[in-house]
Design an enzyme around this catalytic site. Sequence first.
Site, PDB file in Angstrom:
ATOM      1  CD  GLU A 122      -2.571   1.615   0.127  1.00  0.00           C
ATOM      2  OE1 GLU A 122      -2.413   2.741  -0.397  1.00  0.00           O
ATOM      3  OE2 GLU A 122      -3.346   0.747  -0.329  1.00  0.00           O
ATOM      4  CD  GLU A 172      -3.111   8.459  -0.284  1.00  0.00           C
ATOM      5  OE1 GLU A 172      -3.541   9.566   0.075  1.00  0.00           O
ATOM      6  OE2 GLU A 172      -3.340   7.975  -1.408  1.00  0.00           O
ATOM      7  CB  CYS A 174     -13.556   2.184  -0.423  1.00  0.00           C
ATOM      8  SG  CYS A 174     -15.156   1.808   0.331  1.00  0.00           S
ATOM      9  CB  ALA A 207     -16.491  -0.792  -2.013  1.00  0.00           C
ATOM     10  CG  HIS A 260     -47.649  -5.226   8.844  1.00  0.00           C
ATOM     11  ND1 HIS A 260     -47.794  -4.251   7.887  1.00  0.00           N
ATOM     12  CD2 HIS A 260     -48.464  -4.882   9.880  1.00  0.00           C
ATOM     13  CE1 HIS A 260     -48.675  -3.350   8.315  1.00  0.00           C
ATOM     14  NE2 HIS A 260     -49.090  -3.706   9.520  1.00  0.00           N
TER      15      HIS A 260
END
Length: 465
Positions: free
Chosen positions: A33, A35, A41, A317, A444
């Site tokens: 990764e 960042e 996301c 995503a 309901h």
Amino acid sequence: MNDFDLIVIGSGPGGYVAAIRASQLGMKTAIVERENLGGVCLNWGCIPTKALLRSAEVLHLAKTASAYGLKVDKADFDLEGVVKRSRGVAAQLSGGVKHLMKKNKITVIEGSATLKKGKDAPDVVVGDKTYTAKHVLLATGARARAIPQAGLEPDGKLVWTYREAMTPDVMPKRLLVIGSGAIGIEFASFYNELGSDVTVVEAVDRILPAEDAEISTFAHKSFEKQGITIKTAAQVKGLKKGKNSVTAEVSMGGKTEMIEVDRVILAIGIVANSEGLGLEALGVKLDRTHVVVDGFGRTGVKGLYAIGDLTGGPWLAHKASHEGVICVEAIHGKTAGAHPFDPWNVPGCTYSHPQVASVGLTEAQAKETGKKLKVGKFPFIGNGKAIALGAPEGLVKTIFDAETGELLGAHMVGAEVTELIQGYVIAREGELTEEDLMHTIFPHPTLSEMMHESVLAAEGRALHI
């Protein structure tokens, strides 16, 4: 000997979920990764925008409290506080991903990755280190598309992308949103609720163009009723920037109009993050920046796979996460009951006010199949829970194959439909028929009863309209 069984490049919802599934299957896994863990996301997309929209929803309820017999004096917002909460939510979830990586014994490698030819799969180079693996999975995602025209490029001050729109330093009194897909409409809804005079410009002839035309029309009318100005079949020809304002040249119906606003948000789609990885040298096939793959994420290059926004739409995503699991299980050889990714079973959600959600074919797309159709519709105004909630505006629409009873598509607009749509997704995945759904009991009082009524309506058997 390889360093890992699998290296995942990118830690968004596709990448980190794929890494976790690989670890569960006993694969020695690493994730790269450059960042923040969680990708766009969690840090700049789905999650923080929903936090912003929730603040707008609470403000709306406070402003309309009298309709519920309640008294709220001078409902207002603190922009800094709204943004701070959104960033806090993002930080919490990014930290959660970090915990999941540790829990699942996944090695996190920080930095930008490039690929070069390797033995079992391409080698992964991060900084001055080279890592090897039996398999490499690309989940590098995408970024906001810029309009390739002088003067329309985002500058971070007057012309925003989604990043600036999520962390505004001032609340624009007048806002122009270019593009009416889910991202554009969500920002239009947020800023309108907080008091901005919002104008949306869309190049095609209707907003939310990926949605069913009837739902699109319903949403259009609802947004205009709330005060949002919408211009369809229109194009922004240019932007003239002032010291603290922008004048947009908008062409519509052969006429040109000049619209002065404080800020502009560009929401015209995304571009895959496929450059700089070394894909061309490896022979990876690209289609308009997107990596071409089969239904299991295979690129055609030995040991190299790709998922998520990098591979094209729908740019969602949950689509990326699902693809990640399918891909990793195929890599591992867990094929019992496996089937390739089916984009028509991916639900689409827009978290505006009102919300919009759908799965499967629109009515127009269903007609193109040549099948005989049954279409059912049920309005929110016929549902007791919707009336009790003070949310009687909305519509549920279902489309069936008249001969087989197959649910071809379902489309909804109104309160909480992004939560309801999953019922229809399960129906499509489980290949339930119209008959199956008609004999399903819905509780309901709930909004979900409208899903049942829409199915009944396709057969001319609706009970409450």
